[in-house]
Design a protein around this motif. Structure first.
Motif, mmCIF file in Angstrom:
data_model
loop_
_atom_site.group_PDB
_atom_site.id
_atom_site.type_symbol
_atom_site.label_atom_id
_atom_site.label_comp_id
_atom_site.label_asym_id
_atom_site.label_seq_id
_atom_site.Cartn_x
_atom_site.Cartn_y
_atom_site.Cartn_z
ATOM 1 N N ILE A 128 0.801 -1.311 -0.080
ATOM 2 C CA ILE A 128 -0.063 -0.097 -0.071
ATOM 3 C C ILE A 128 0.767 1.207 0.068
ATOM 4 O O ILE A 128 0.205 2.393 0.116
ATOM 5 C CB ILE A 128 -1.114 0.100 1.255
ATOM 6 N N VAL A 138 2.875 4.256 -1.343
ATOM 7 C CA VAL A 138 2.467 5.228 -2.682
ATOM 8 C C VAL A 138 3.875 5.754 -3.007
ATOM 9 O O VAL A 138 4.108 6.465 -3.971
ATOM 10 C CB VAL A 138 1.571 6.282 -2.398
ATOM 11 N N ALA A 139 5.036 5.440 -2.256
ATOM 12 C CA ALA A 139 6.364 5.873 -2.411
ATOM 13 C C ALA A 139 6.538 7.570 -2.761
ATOM 14 O O ALA A 139 7.089 7.866 -3.463
ATOM 15 C CB ALA A 139 6.758 5.223 -3.705
ATOM 16 N N CYS A 140 5.762 8.211 -1.835
ATOM 17 C CA CYS A 140 5.669 9.572 -2.155
ATOM 18 C C CYS A 140 6.966 10.287 -1.423
ATOM 19 O O CYS A 140 7.395 11.402 -1.768
ATOM 20 C CB CYS A 140 4.497 10.213 -1.478
ATOM 21 N N GLY A 188 11.765 3.960 -6.254
ATOM 22 C CA GLY A 188 10.520 4.607 -6.703
ATOM 23 C C GLY A 188 9.353 3.665 -6.559
ATOM 24 O O GLY A 188 8.238 3.972 -6.967
ATOM 25 N N CYS A 189 9.313 2.550 -5.867
ATOM 26 C CA CYS A 189 8.620 1.480 -5.583
ATOM 27 C C CYS A 189 7.830 1.609 -4.423
ATOM 28 O O CYS A 189 6.589 1.502 -4.281
ATOM 29 C CB CYS A 189 9.066 -0.079 -6.176
ATOM 30 N N PRO A 209 0.390 9.203 4.093
ATOM 31 C CA PRO A 209 -0.629 9.691 3.761
ATOM 32 C C PRO A 209 -1.208 8.183 3.451
ATOM 33 O O PRO A 209 -2.506 8.156 3.322
ATOM 34 C CB PRO A 209 -0.507 10.592 2.501
ATOM 35 N N ALA A 210 -0.639 7.136 2.964
ATOM 36 C CA ALA A 210 -1.255 5.821 2.884
ATOM 37 C C ALA A 210 -1.540 4.864 4.084
ATOM 38 O O ALA A 210 -1.940 3.806 3.729
ATOM 39 C CB ALA A 210 -0.496 5.291 1.661
ATOM 40 N N ASN A 211 -1.136 5.297 5.222
ATOM 41 C CA ASN A 211 -1.014 4.327 6.481
ATOM 42 C C ASN A 211 -0.354 2.947 6.127
ATOM 43 O O ASN A 211 -1.071 1.865 6.701
ATOM 44 C CB ASN A 211 -2.718 3.898 6.806
ATOM 45 N N THR A 262 -5.533 8.891 6.694
ATOM 46 C CA THR A 262 -6.398 8.858 5.310
ATOM 47 C C THR A 262 -7.363 7.765 5.328
ATOM 48 O O THR A 262 -6.987 6.671 5.817
ATOM 49 C CB THR A 262 -5.411 8.743 4.101
ATOM 50 N N PRO A 263 -8.603 7.892 5.044
ATOM 51 C CA PRO A 263 -9.407 6.667 4.707
ATOM 52 C C PRO A 263 -8.981 5.604 3.693
ATOM 53 O O PRO A 263 -8.214 5.955 2.866
ATOM 54 C CB PRO A 263 -10.709 7.268 4.280
ATOM 55 N N LYS A 264 -9.060 4.182 4.188
ATOM 56 C CA LYS A 264 -8.357 3.156 3.671
ATOM 57 C C LYS A 264 -8.765 3.294 1.839
ATOM 58 O O LYS A 264 -7.770 3.114 1.453
ATOM 59 C CB LYS A 264 -8.925 1.898 4.158
ATOM 60 N N ALA A 305 -6.618 5.671 -0.356
ATOM 61 C CA ALA A 305 -5.111 5.186 -0.707
ATOM 62 C C ALA A 305 -5.267 3.732 -1.337
ATOM 63 O O ALA A 305 -4.033 3.118 -1.527
ATOM 64 C CB ALA A 305 -4.213 5.057 0.637
ATOM 65 N N LYS A 332 -5.894 0.653 -4.306
ATOM 66 C CA LYS A 332 -5.450 0.520 -5.813
ATOM 67 C C LYS A 332 -6.441 1.032 -6.614
ATOM 68 O O LYS A 332 -6.445 1.671 -7.547
ATOM 69 C CB LYS A 332 -4.835 -0.832 -5.979
ATOM 70 N N ARG A 351 -6.978 4.957 -6.571
ATOM 71 C CA ARG A 351 -5.896 5.456 -7.173
ATOM 72 C C ARG A 351 -5.747 5.317 -8.733
ATOM 73 O O ARG A 351 -5.754 6.343 -9.433
ATOM 74 C CB ARG A 351 -4.421 4.862 -6.550
ATOM 75 N N THR A 368 -2.006 13.818 2.085
ATOM 76 C CA THR A 368 -3.071 12.814 1.738
ATOM 77 C C THR A 368 -3.225 12.747 0.288
ATOM 78 O O THR A 368 -3.485 11.804 -0.352
ATOM 79 C CB THR A 368 -4.432 12.940 2.411
ATOM 80 N N CYS A 396 -0.940 12.998 -1.933
ATOM 81 C CA CYS A 396 -0.069 12.247 -2.773
ATOM 82 C C CYS A 396 -0.504 10.693 -2.587
ATOM 83 O O CYS A 396 0.070 9.856 -3.551
ATOM 84 C CB CYS A 396 1.261 12.372 -1.799
ATOM 85 N N ALA A 397 -1.599 10.379 -1.865
ATOM 86 C CA ALA A 397 -1.950 9.063 -1.930
ATOM 87 C C ALA A 397 -2.755 8.530 -3.075
ATOM 88 O O ALA A 397 -2.452 7.626 -3.496
ATOM 89 C CB ALA A 397 -2.622 8.574 -0.579
ATOM 90 N N THR A 447 4.002 7.453 -12.046
ATOM 91 C CA THR A 447 5.441 7.248 -11.900
ATOM 92 C C THR A 447 5.487 6.063 -11.058
ATOM 93 O O THR A 447 6.694 5.257 -11.535
ATOM 94 C CB THR A 447 5.926 8.737 -11.194
ATOM 95 N N GLN A 448 4.934 5.783 -10.138
ATOM 96 C CA GLN A 448 5.092 4.479 -9.317
ATOM 97 C C GLN A 448 4.950 3.446 -10.358
ATOM 98 O O GLN A 448 5.661 2.195 -10.189
ATOM 99 C CB GLN A 448 4.236 4.445 -8.022
#
Lengths: 67, 216
Positions: free
Chosen positions: A13, A15-17, A34-35, A55-57, B96-98, B101, B103, B106, B190, B192-193, B201-202
Protein backbone atom coordinates in the motif's frame (compact mmCIF):
# COMPACT_ATOMS: atom_id res chain seq x y z
CA UNK A 1 21.95 -1.94 21.50
CA UNK A 2 18.90 -1.27 19.41
CA UNK A 3 15.69 0.60 20.17
CA UNK A 4 12.57 -1.17 21.40
CA UNK A 5 10.56 -0.35 18.34
CA UNK A 6 11.20 0.09 14.65
CA UNK A 7 9.15 1.08 11.60
CA UNK A 8 7.88 -1.41 9.06
CA UNK A 9 6.38 -0.63 5.66
CA UNK A 10 3.54 -2.45 3.96
CA UNK A 11 4.97 -2.54 0.43
CA UNK A 12 1.59 -3.25 -1.13
CA UNK A 13 0.00 0.00 0.00
CA UNK A 14 3.01 2.33 0.06
CA UNK A 15 2.67 5.06 -2.59
CA UNK A 16 6.38 5.95 -2.56
CA UNK A 17 5.68 9.65 -2.03
CA UNK A 18 8.72 10.15 0.18
CA UNK A 19 6.99 11.98 3.04
CA UNK A 20 8.63 9.54 5.48
CA UNK A 21 12.05 9.99 3.91
CA UNK A 22 11.80 13.75 4.34
CA UNK A 23 10.71 13.64 7.98
CA UNK A 24 13.04 10.89 9.27
CA UNK A 25 15.63 12.50 11.57
CA UNK A 26 18.10 9.66 10.98
CA UNK A 27 17.75 9.02 7.29
CA UNK A 28 16.69 5.49 8.15
CA UNK A 29 13.78 5.27 5.72
CA UNK A 30 14.24 5.73 1.98
CA UNK A 31 12.11 5.22 -1.09
CA UNK A 32 13.52 2.21 -2.90
CA UNK A 33 13.67 2.57 -6.70
CA UNK A 34 10.45 4.59 -6.74
CA UNK A 35 8.42 1.55 -5.71
CA UNK A 36 8.05 1.63 -1.92
CA UNK A 37 9.79 2.87 1.21
CA UNK A 38 12.41 0.70 2.86
CA UNK A 39 13.56 0.90 6.46
CA UNK A 40 17.17 0.42 7.54
CA UNK A 41 16.27 -1.44 10.70
CA UNK A 42 19.67 -0.93 12.30
CA UNK A 43 19.37 2.84 11.96
CA UNK A 44 15.70 3.17 12.96
CA UNK A 45 15.14 4.32 16.55
CA UNK A 46 11.37 3.87 16.44
CA UNK A 47 10.41 7.53 16.93
CA UNK A 48 7.22 7.06 14.91
CA UNK A 49 7.44 10.29 12.92
CA UNK A 50 7.13 8.47 9.60
CA UNK A 51 4.06 6.61 10.81
CA UNK A 52 2.35 9.91 11.65
CA UNK A 53 3.14 11.52 8.33
CA UNK A 54 2.42 8.59 5.97
CA UNK A 55 -0.59 9.49 3.79
CA UNK A 56 -1.28 5.88 2.84
CA UNK A 57 -1.14 4.43 6.39
CA UNK A 58 1.47 1.98 5.17
CA UNK A 59 3.88 2.36 8.11
CA UNK A 60 3.39 0.59 11.44
CA UNK A 61 5.70 0.43 14.42
CA UNK A 62 6.73 -2.98 15.62
CA UNK A 63 8.61 -4.26 18.64
CA UNK A 64 12.00 -5.75 18.11
CA UNK A 65 11.88 -9.43 19.00
CA UNK A 66 15.41 -9.94 20.24
CA UNK A 67 17.07 -6.88 21.67
CA UNK B 1 14.13 9.80 27.65
CA UNK B 2 15.33 6.67 25.97
CA UNK B 3 17.38 4.83 28.55
CA UNK B 4 18.05 1.87 26.34
CA UNK B 5 20.19 3.91 24.02
CA UNK B 6 23.84 4.15 24.81
CA UNK B 7 25.28 7.33 23.41
CA UNK B 8 27.85 5.56 21.36
CA UNK B 9 25.91 4.30 18.40
CA UNK B 10 23.39 7.05 17.77
CA UNK B 11 24.83 10.21 19.16
CA UNK B 12 28.60 10.30 19.22
CA UNK B 13 29.96 8.58 16.20
CA UNK B 14 27.20 9.28 13.75
CA UNK B 15 26.21 12.79 14.71
CA UNK B 16 28.00 14.28 11.75
CA UNK B 17 26.15 11.91 9.53
CA UNK B 18 22.76 13.02 10.83
CA UNK B 19 23.58 16.61 10.16
CA UNK B 20 24.52 15.73 6.64
CA UNK B 21 21.22 13.95 5.91
CA UNK B 22 19.21 16.96 7.09
CA UNK B 23 21.17 19.51 5.06
CA UNK B 24 18.90 21.93 3.19
CA UNK B 25 18.98 21.70 -0.58
CA UNK B 26 17.91 24.25 -3.14
CA UNK B 27 14.97 22.02 -4.00
CA UNK B 28 13.61 22.19 -0.46
CA UNK B 29 12.23 25.60 -1.38
CA UNK B 30 10.19 24.50 -4.39
CA UNK B 31 6.97 25.13 -2.45
CA UNK B 32 7.59 28.78 -3.34
CA UNK B 33 7.48 27.82 -7.03
CA UNK B 34 4.09 26.22 -6.45
CA UNK B 35 2.70 29.46 -5.01
CA UNK B 36 4.29 31.54 -7.78
CA UNK B 37 2.78 29.30 -10.45
CA UNK B 38 -0.76 29.73 -9.18
CA UNK B 39 -0.23 33.46 -8.65
CA UNK B 40 0.99 33.93 -12.24
CA UNK B 41 -2.24 32.38 -13.50
CA UNK B 42 -4.13 35.33 -12.05
CA UNK B 43 -2.15 37.75 -14.22
CA UNK B 44 -1.49 36.03 -17.50
CA UNK B 45 -2.99 32.66 -18.30
CA UNK B 46 -0.21 31.77 -20.73
CA UNK B 47 2.04 31.10 -17.73
CA UNK B 48 -0.05 27.96 -17.24
CA UNK B 49 2.22 26.33 -19.81
CA UNK B 50 5.02 26.35 -17.21
CA UNK B 51 3.04 23.65 -15.40
CA UNK B 52 4.02 21.24 -18.16
CA UNK B 53 7.39 21.00 -16.40
CA UNK B 54 5.63 19.54 -13.36
CA UNK B 55 3.83 17.22 -15.71
CA UNK B 56 6.68 15.95 -17.85
CA UNK B 57 9.63 15.97 -15.44
CA UNK B 58 8.22 13.27 -13.12
CA UNK B 59 7.51 11.05 -16.12
CA UNK B 60 10.98 11.64 -17.59
CA UNK B 61 12.67 10.90 -14.25
CA UNK B 62 10.58 7.76 -13.79
CA UNK B 63 11.03 6.50 -17.35
CA UNK B 64 14.75 7.18 -17.67
CA UNK B 65 15.92 7.24 -14.05
CA UNK B 66 13.58 4.60 -12.67
CA UNK B 67 12.95 6.60 -9.52
CA UNK B 68 10.45 8.94 -7.92
CA UNK B 69 12.96 11.70 -7.22
CA UNK B 70 10.34 14.19 -8.35
CA UNK B 71 7.71 13.13 -5.80
CA UNK B 72 10.31 12.63 -3.09
CA UNK B 73 12.21 15.90 -3.44
CA UNK B 74 11.07 18.16 -6.27
CA UNK B 75 7.30 18.30 -5.89
CA UNK B 76 6.50 21.85 -4.87
CA UNK B 77 2.92 20.96 -4.22
CA UNK B 78 3.81 18.17 -1.80
CA UNK B 79 6.13 20.57 0.02
CA UNK B 80 3.41 23.21 0.14
CA UNK B 81 0.99 20.73 1.74
CA UNK B 82 3.74 19.80 4.22
CA UNK B 83 4.26 23.45 5.09
CA UNK B 84 0.56 24.27 5.44
CA UNK B 85 -0.56 21.04 7.05
CA UNK B 86 2.55 20.27 9.03
CA UNK B 87 4.35 23.46 10.05
CA UNK B 88 1.30 25.74 10.04
CA UNK B 89 -0.93 23.01 11.51
CA UNK B 90 -3.77 23.46 9.00
CA UNK B 91 -4.47 19.73 9.04
CA UNK B 92 -6.48 17.53 11.39
CA UNK B 93 -3.78 14.88 10.97
CA UNK B 94 -6.24 12.01 10.92
CA UNK B 95 -5.45 8.81 9.03
CA UNK B 96 -6.39 8.85 5.35
CA UNK B 97 -9.48 6.67 4.77
CA UNK B 98 -8.41 3.27 3.52
CA UNK B 99 -10.36 3.46 0.28
CA UNK B 100 -8.67 6.73 -0.62
CA UNK B 101 -5.24 5.06 -0.71
CA UNK B 102 -6.48 1.82 -2.26
CA UNK B 103 -5.37 0.59 -5.68
CA UNK B 104 -8.89 0.79 -7.06
CA UNK B 105 -9.34 4.42 -6.16
CA UNK B 106 -5.82 5.41 -7.20
CA UNK B 107 -6.05 3.85 -10.65
CA UNK B 108 -9.68 4.91 -11.04
CA UNK B 109 -8.74 8.50 -10.29
CA UNK B 110 -5.79 8.27 -12.67
CA UNK B 111 -8.04 7.08 -15.50
CA UNK B 112 -10.59 9.80 -14.74
CA UNK B 113 -7.83 12.39 -14.65
CA UNK B 114 -6.34 11.25 -17.94
CA UNK B 115 -9.80 11.24 -19.53
CA UNK B 116 -10.29 14.85 -18.41
CA UNK B 117 -6.83 15.70 -19.73
CA UNK B 118 -7.74 14.13 -23.04
CA UNK B 119 -10.97 16.13 -23.12
CA UNK B 120 -8.96 19.29 -22.52
CA UNK B 121 -6.61 18.45 -25.40
CA UNK B 122 -9.65 17.78 -27.59
CA UNK B 123 -11.11 21.21 -26.73
CA UNK B 124 -7.77 22.68 -27.71
CA UNK B 125 -7.97 20.83 -31.02
CA UNK B 126 -11.48 22.14 -31.65
CA UNK B 127 -10.27 25.70 -31.16
CA UNK B 128 -7.21 25.07 -33.32
CA UNK B 129 -9.37 23.70 -36.15
CA UNK B 130 -11.67 26.69 -35.90
CA UNK B 131 -14.85 24.78 -35.06
CA UNK B 132 -15.02 26.29 -31.57
CA UNK B 133 -14.21 29.73 -30.27
CA UNK B 134 -11.76 30.44 -27.48
CA UNK B 135 -13.50 30.49 -24.12
CA UNK B 136 -11.80 32.76 -21.63
CA UNK B 137 -12.86 30.90 -18.53
CA UNK B 138 -11.58 28.24 -16.20
CA UNK B 139 -13.60 25.28 -15.05
CA UNK B 140 -13.25 24.19 -11.42
CA UNK B 141 -13.94 20.59 -10.41
CA UNK B 142 -14.83 19.95 -14.08
CA UNK B 143 -18.18 21.63 -13.37
CA UNK B 144 -18.11 25.28 -12.34
CA UNK B 145 -17.20 27.73 -15.08
CA UNK B 146 -15.53 30.86 -13.80
CA UNK B 147 -14.85 33.86 -16.08
CA UNK B 148 -11.10 34.39 -16.24
CA UNK B 149 -10.94 36.82 -19.15
CA UNK B 150 -8.77 39.47 -17.49
CA UNK B 151 -5.75 37.21 -17.79
CA UNK B 152 -5.80 37.20 -21.59
CA UNK B 153 -6.17 39.89 -24.18
CA UNK B 154 -4.71 38.38 -27.30
CA UNK B 155 -1.11 37.47 -27.98
CA UNK B 156 1.29 36.60 -30.77
CA UNK B 157 0.21 32.98 -30.38
CA UNK B 158 -2.83 31.37 -32.03
CA UNK B 159 -6.01 30.98 -29.97
CA UNK B 160 -5.51 27.30 -29.21
CA UNK B 161 -2.40 28.13 -27.16
CA UNK B 162 -4.59 30.20 -24.85
CA UNK B 163 -7.34 27.59 -24.85
CA UNK B 164 -4.85 24.99 -23.64
CA UNK B 165 -3.65 27.40 -20.96
CA UNK B 166 -7.16 27.90 -19.59
CA UNK B 167 -7.80 24.16 -19.63
CA UNK B 168 -4.50 23.22 -18.08
CA UNK B 169 -4.73 25.88 -15.38
CA UNK B 170 -8.23 24.61 -14.54
CA UNK B 171 -6.83 21.12 -14.08
CA UNK B 172 -3.96 22.34 -11.90
CA UNK B 173 -6.16 24.57 -9.75
CA UNK B 174 -8.81 21.88 -9.33
CA UNK B 175 -6.27 19.32 -8.20
CA UNK B 176 -4.64 21.85 -5.86
CA UNK B 177 -8.03 22.52 -4.25
CA UNK B 178 -8.81 18.81 -3.90
CA UNK B 179 -5.40 18.39 -2.28
CA UNK B 180 -6.03 21.27 0.11
CA UNK B 181 -9.41 19.85 1.12
CA UNK B 182 -8.03 16.39 1.89
CA UNK B 183 -5.07 18.05 3.62
CA UNK B 184 -7.43 19.79 6.05
CA UNK B 185 -9.48 16.67 6.76
CA UNK B 186 -6.72 14.07 6.83
CA UNK B 187 -2.93 14.22 6.69
CA UNK B 188 -0.92 17.02 5.06
CA UNK B 189 0.14 14.88 2.11
CA UNK B 190 -3.02 12.82 1.71
CA UNK B 191 -3.21 14.11 -1.87
CA UNK B 192 -0.04 12.12 -2.60
CA UNK B 193 -1.90 8.90 -1.81
CA UNK B 194 -3.99 9.27 -4.97
CA UNK B 195 -2.10 11.90 -6.99
CA UNK B 196 -2.35 10.80 -10.64
CA UNK B 197 1.27 11.75 -11.29
CA UNK B 198 2.38 9.72 -8.27
CA UNK B 199 0.35 6.72 -9.37
CA UNK B 200 1.73 6.95 -12.88
CA UNK B 201 5.37 7.32 -11.86
CA UNK B 202 5.12 4.52 -9.29
CA UNK B 203 3.59 2.24 -11.93
CA UNK B 204 6.42 3.08 -14.34
CA UNK B 205 9.05 2.45 -11.62
CA UNK B 206 7.48 -0.86 -10.64
CA UNK B 207 7.45 -1.95 -14.27
CA UNK B 208 11.02 -0.83 -14.86
CA UNK B 209 12.42 -2.30 -11.66
CA UNK B 210 10.26 -5.42 -11.51
CA UNK B 211 13.28 -7.73 -11.47
CA UNK B 212 15.16 -5.80 -8.81
CA UNK B 213 12.20 -5.69 -6.43
CA UNK B 214 10.80 -9.17 -6.97
CA UNK B 215 13.64 -10.92 -5.14
CA UNK B 216 13.29 -8.71 -2.09
Amino acid sequence: MASKRYATVDKRICVACGACENICPLGAIKVHKGCFAKVAQDKCVGCGKCEKVCPANSITMESRVNI
Amino acid sequence: MRKGLPGKQYYNGKQGEHMKTKKKHWYDYLWIWSIVYFALGFFNILFAWLGMVDFLLPLILAAFGGNKFFCNHLCGRGQLYCKLGGDLKCSRNKPTPKWMASKWFRYGFLIFFLAMFGNMVFQTYLVASGSENLREAIKLFWTFRIPWGWTYSGSIFPDWVAQFSFGFYSLMLTSLLIGLIVMIFFKPRTWCAFCPMGTMTQAICKLRNRKAISDK
